[in-house]
Design a protein around this motif. Sequence first.
Motif, PDB file in Angstrom:
ATOM      1  N   GLY A 188      24.689  31.306  42.317  1.00 48.16           N
ATOM      2  CA  GLY A 188      23.538  31.925  42.640  1.00 48.16           C
ATOM      3  C   GLY A 188      24.389  32.457  44.088  1.00 48.16           C
ATOM      4  O   GLY A 188      24.604  33.251  44.160  1.00 48.16           O
ATOM      5  N   ILE A 189      24.721  31.726  44.935  1.00 52.26           N
ATOM      6  CA  ILE A 189      25.955  32.275  45.674  1.00 52.26           C
ATOM      7  C   ILE A 189      27.127  32.772  45.713  1.00 52.26           C
ATOM      8  O   ILE A 189      27.593  33.714  46.394  1.00 52.26           O
ATOM      9  N   ILE A 190      27.466  32.803  44.703  1.00 51.24           N
ATOM     10  CA  ILE A 190      29.018  33.710  44.184  1.00 51.24           C
ATOM     11  C   ILE A 190      28.630  34.913  43.724  1.00 51.24           C
ATOM     12  O   ILE A 190      29.162  35.794  44.686  1.00 51.24           O
ATOM     13  N   VAL A 191      27.492  34.927  42.968  1.00 50.97           N
ATOM     14  CA  VAL A 191      26.500  36.391  42.491  1.00 50.97           C
ATOM     15  C   VAL A 191      26.271  37.284  43.676  1.00 50.97           C
ATOM     16  O   VAL A 191      26.348  38.011  44.084  1.00 50.97           O
ATOM     17  N   ALA A 192      25.409  36.604  44.596  1.00 47.63           N
ATOM     18  CA  ALA A 192      25.908  36.911  46.227  1.00 47.63           C
ATOM     19  C   ALA A 192      26.470  37.449  46.781  1.00 47.63           C
ATOM     20  O   ALA A 192      25.900  38.766  47.507  1.00 47.63           O
ATOM     21  N   LEU A 193      27.654  36.474  47.278  1.00 46.53           N
ATOM     22  CA  LEU A 193      28.045  37.461  48.218  1.00 46.53           C
ATOM     23  C   LEU A 193      29.091  38.172  47.660  1.00 46.53           C
ATOM     24  O   LEU A 193      30.175  38.474  48.798  1.00 46.53           O
ATOM     25  N   TYR A 194      29.360  38.470  46.048  1.00 45.55           N
ATOM     26  CA  TYR A 194      30.349  38.399  45.391  1.00 45.55           C
ATOM     27  C   TYR A 194      30.086  39.937  44.772  1.00 45.55           C
ATOM     28  O   TYR A 194      30.474  40.361  43.768  1.00 45.55           O
ATOM     29  N   ARG A 195      28.777  40.473  44.875  1.00 46.82           N
ATOM     30  CA  ARG A 195      28.010  41.335  44.214  1.00 46.82           C
ATOM     31  C   ARG A 195      28.517  42.741  43.725  1.00 46.82           C
ATOM     32  O   ARG A 195      28.657  43.204  42.940  1.00 46.82           O
ATOM     33  N   ASN A 196      29.365  43.355  44.848  1.00 41.52           N
ATOM     34  CA  ASN A 196      30.049  44.461  44.723  1.00 41.52           C
ATOM     35  C   ASN A 196      31.271  44.085  44.705  1.00 41.52           C
ATOM     36  O   ASN A 196      31.799  45.518  44.606  1.00 41.52           O
ATOM     37  N   ASP A 197      32.166  43.339  44.189  1.00 40.19           N
ATOM     38  CA  ASP A 197      33.552  43.094  44.797  1.00 40.19           C
ATOM     39  C   ASP A 197      34.100  42.271  43.348  1.00 40.19           C
ATOM     40  O   ASP A 197      34.603  41.553  43.297  1.00 40.19           O
ATOM     41  N   LEU A 198      32.726  42.145  42.176  1.00 43.29           N
ATOM     42  CA  LEU A 198      33.440  41.316  40.888  1.00 43.29           C
ATOM     43  C   LEU A 198      34.704  42.346  40.434  1.00 43.29           C
ATOM     44  O   LEU A 198      34.814  41.598  39.336  1.00 43.29           O
ATOM     45  N   ILE A 199      34.354  43.808  40.434  1.00 43.34           N
ATOM     46  CA  ILE A 199      35.361  44.567  39.422  1.00 43.34           C
ATOM     47  C   ILE A 199      36.804  44.997  40.123  1.00 43.34           C
ATOM     48  O   ILE A 199      36.383  45.647  41.399  1.00 43.34           O
ATOM     49  N   VAL A 200      37.682  45.299  40.221  1.00 39.66           N
ATOM     50  CA  VAL A 200      38.831  45.622  40.501  1.00 39.66           C
ATOM     51  C   VAL A 200      39.341  46.231  39.627  1.00 39.66           C
ATOM     52  O   VAL A 200      38.851  46.935  38.530  1.00 39.66           O
ATOM     53  N   GLU A 201      40.679  46.807  39.724  1.00 41.32           N
ATOM     54  CA  GLU A 201      41.420  48.163  39.112  1.00 41.32           C
ATOM     55  C   GLU A 201      42.418  47.331  38.449  1.00 41.32           C
ATOM     56  O   GLU A 201      42.638  46.435  38.111  1.00 41.32           O
ATOM     57  N   LYS A 202      42.590  47.241  36.668  1.00 33.49           N
ATOM     58  CA  LYS A 202      42.719  46.634  35.367  1.00 33.49           C
ATOM     59  C   LYS A 202      44.123  47.194  35.862  1.00 33.49           C
ATOM     60  O   LYS A 202      44.815  47.591  36.249  1.00 33.49           O
ATOM     61  N   ILE A 203      45.058  45.692  35.452  1.00 33.90           N
ATOM     62  CA  ILE A 203      46.241  45.648  35.195  1.00 33.90           C
ATOM     63  C   ILE A 203      46.401  45.913  33.971  1.00 33.90           C
ATOM     64  O   ILE A 203      46.067  45.627  32.965  1.00 33.90           O
ATOM     65  N   VAL A 204      47.828  46.565  34.442  1.00 30.29           N
ATOM     66  CA  VAL A 204      48.356  47.339  32.651  1.00 30.29           C
ATOM     67  C   VAL A 204      49.628  46.008  31.810  1.00 30.29           C
ATOM     68  O   VAL A 204      50.049  45.268  32.942  1.00 30.29           O
ATOM     69  N   ALA A 205      49.071  45.424  30.898  1.00 33.18           N
ATOM     70  CA  ALA A 205      49.943  44.458  30.926  1.00 33.18           C
ATOM     71  C   ALA A 205      51.096  44.511  30.482  1.00 33.18           C
ATOM     72  O   ALA A 205      51.301  45.556  29.769  1.00 33.18           O
ATOM     73  N   THR A 206      52.284  43.824  30.715  1.00 30.99           N
ATOM     74  CA  THR A 206      53.129  43.762  30.212  1.00 30.99           C
ATOM     75  C   THR A 206      53.730  42.725  29.905  1.00 30.99           C
ATOM     76  O   THR A 206      53.535  41.131  29.693  1.00 30.99           O
ATOM     77  N   GLU A 207      55.300  42.244  28.707  1.00 27.85           N
ATOM     78  CA  GLU A 207      55.822  41.063  28.429  1.00 27.85           C
ATOM     79  C   GLU A 207      55.440  39.945  29.342  1.00 27.85           C
ATOM     80  O   GLU A 207      55.734  39.481  28.574  1.00 27.85           O
ATOM     81  N   ASP A 208      56.009  40.351  30.622  1.00 24.64           N
ATOM     82  CA  ASP A 208      56.810  40.052  31.663  1.00 24.64           C
ATOM     83  C   ASP A 208      55.974  38.644  32.120  1.00 24.64           C
ATOM     84  O   ASP A 208      56.174  37.402  33.099  1.00 24.64           O
ATOM     85  N   ASN A 209      54.400  39.208  32.173  1.00 27.52           N
ATOM     86  CA  ASN A 209      53.083  38.062  32.466  1.00 27.52           C
ATOM     87  C   ASN A 209      52.244  37.668  31.513  1.00 27.52           C
ATOM     88  O   ASN A 209      51.511  37.094  32.067  1.00 27.52           O
ATOM     89  N   ARG A 210      53.184  37.698  30.111  1.00 31.82           N
ATOM     90  CA  ARG A 210      52.060  36.543  29.293  1.00 31.82           C
ATOM     91  C   ARG A 210      52.159  34.905  29.766  1.00 31.82           C
ATOM     92  O   ARG A 210      53.328  34.608  30.056  1.00 31.82           O
ATOM     93  N   LEU A 211      51.549  34.477  29.778  1.00 29.95           N
ATOM     94  CA  LEU A 211      51.319  32.800  30.057  1.00 29.95           C
ATOM     95  C   LEU A 211      52.255  32.211  28.745  1.00 29.95           C
ATOM     96  O   LEU A 211      51.507  32.154  27.933  1.00 29.95           O
ATOM     97  N   ASP A 212      52.576  30.756  28.691  1.00 30.12           N
ATOM     98  CA  ASP A 212      52.864  30.389  27.663  1.00 30.12           C
ATOM     99  C   ASP A 212      51.681  29.461  27.430  1.00 30.12           C
ATOM    100  O   ASP A 212      52.133  28.113  27.910  1.00 30.12           O
TER     101      ASP A 212
END
Length: 405
Positions: A188-212
């Motif tokens: 509840g606290i996280i939702v309340a304090l970040y209610r307007n900040d959960l979404i940001v600009e989408k990141i374009v995926a590249t081969e370099d930032n893939r996880l092993d």
Amino acid sequence: MTALIIFLVSYLGIAMGRIPGLAVDRVGIAILGAIAMVVFGEVSPRQAVDCIDFPTLCLLYGLMIISAQLRLGGFYTAAAEKVLKFCDRPRLFLLASMLLSAVLSALLANDIICFAMAPILAWSLKRAGLNPVPFLLGLAMSSNIGSASTLIGNPQNMLIGQVGHLSFGAFFMWAVIPSFVSLAMAFGIIVALYRNDLIVEKIVATEDNRLDWPQFDRWQTGKGLGAVVVLVGLYLTDIPRDLSTLAVAGTLLLSRKIKSREMMALVDWHLITLFCALFIIIHGIGVAHQPERVLGFLSQKGFELTQPVFLTGVSVVLSNLFSNVPAVMLVIPCLNKSVPDPWYILALSSTFAGNLFLLGSIANLIVVEKALGHGVHISFKAHARIGVPVTVLSVLVLTIWAWYQ
């Protein structure tokens, strides 16, 4: 007097996390303190060996092997990916990820859960266009809170359960309600304090930032989950927990696919070494009867560790000064083994205290470090913004719960 000086210097170094001018961390400082206790004759070499609680170390080691089996089998990766399908509904995703983290941390070491899930979440959340910070804070908070509900959820609970000879089932029944309420409040606290900040600009995926990521293996994951089920069943019997854990961990080492070297490489040997060193330091001041003198002084002033409010306050303060495990080792000699409730309070309060500030829990530091590796910065201020209210309310819930038991 020598033992007291060694203790104070050691714990001051542990609180600072370093020695100015030297590249020595908390584990190194603890080792130096233990060595000093022996060198100055406060603890004999034989006493140094005898005072180490090997059943606790065996329990910790065995659980790390089981966690390694699940990690190498790709279980953590698969679990995180299942939760990621809720990315288009941020609040539901936050709830699902916090519940998953809490449940897994209750059954396995919370540090391992954070180590495995933090990089997966950081990478995936950026790709999904979500702000990783509140979700990663949710991971840290929920892993700490969830781990408080069982005697195998974190190192300090393992120690408390072993030394206090606590029942696994009785502890869970006492701890599950304040843990669940605290988890709900954290969400509840996280939702309340970040209610307007959960979404940001989408990141374009590249081969370099893939996880092993470890590839999911149904058989190896099944072995790990089966081991957890068997282990919980054994914990409900009278068989010593350390022997049960070692036996189950030993069967997992008998593998045709995963090398035992790979599994043992995931054991946190630094943490085990820290335990050994702290056992020796605490024994040194115990021989000098320092804890009894402190308790006698506090008793004269009207403060008793049997008082839920006082014990909770002491635990929270010490846990944030020295970290959970050193704080618990400091308080344990002062508790009566015939009365279980103070042991329960110590376990939950020292774990909840880890959420207060960034340095209060190893799980917090793991999340921050792994997130930074994927370009996500979580500041001390950002953590405290969530951690302070979460901890205050969690401790309040615990105090009320303990008062009416």
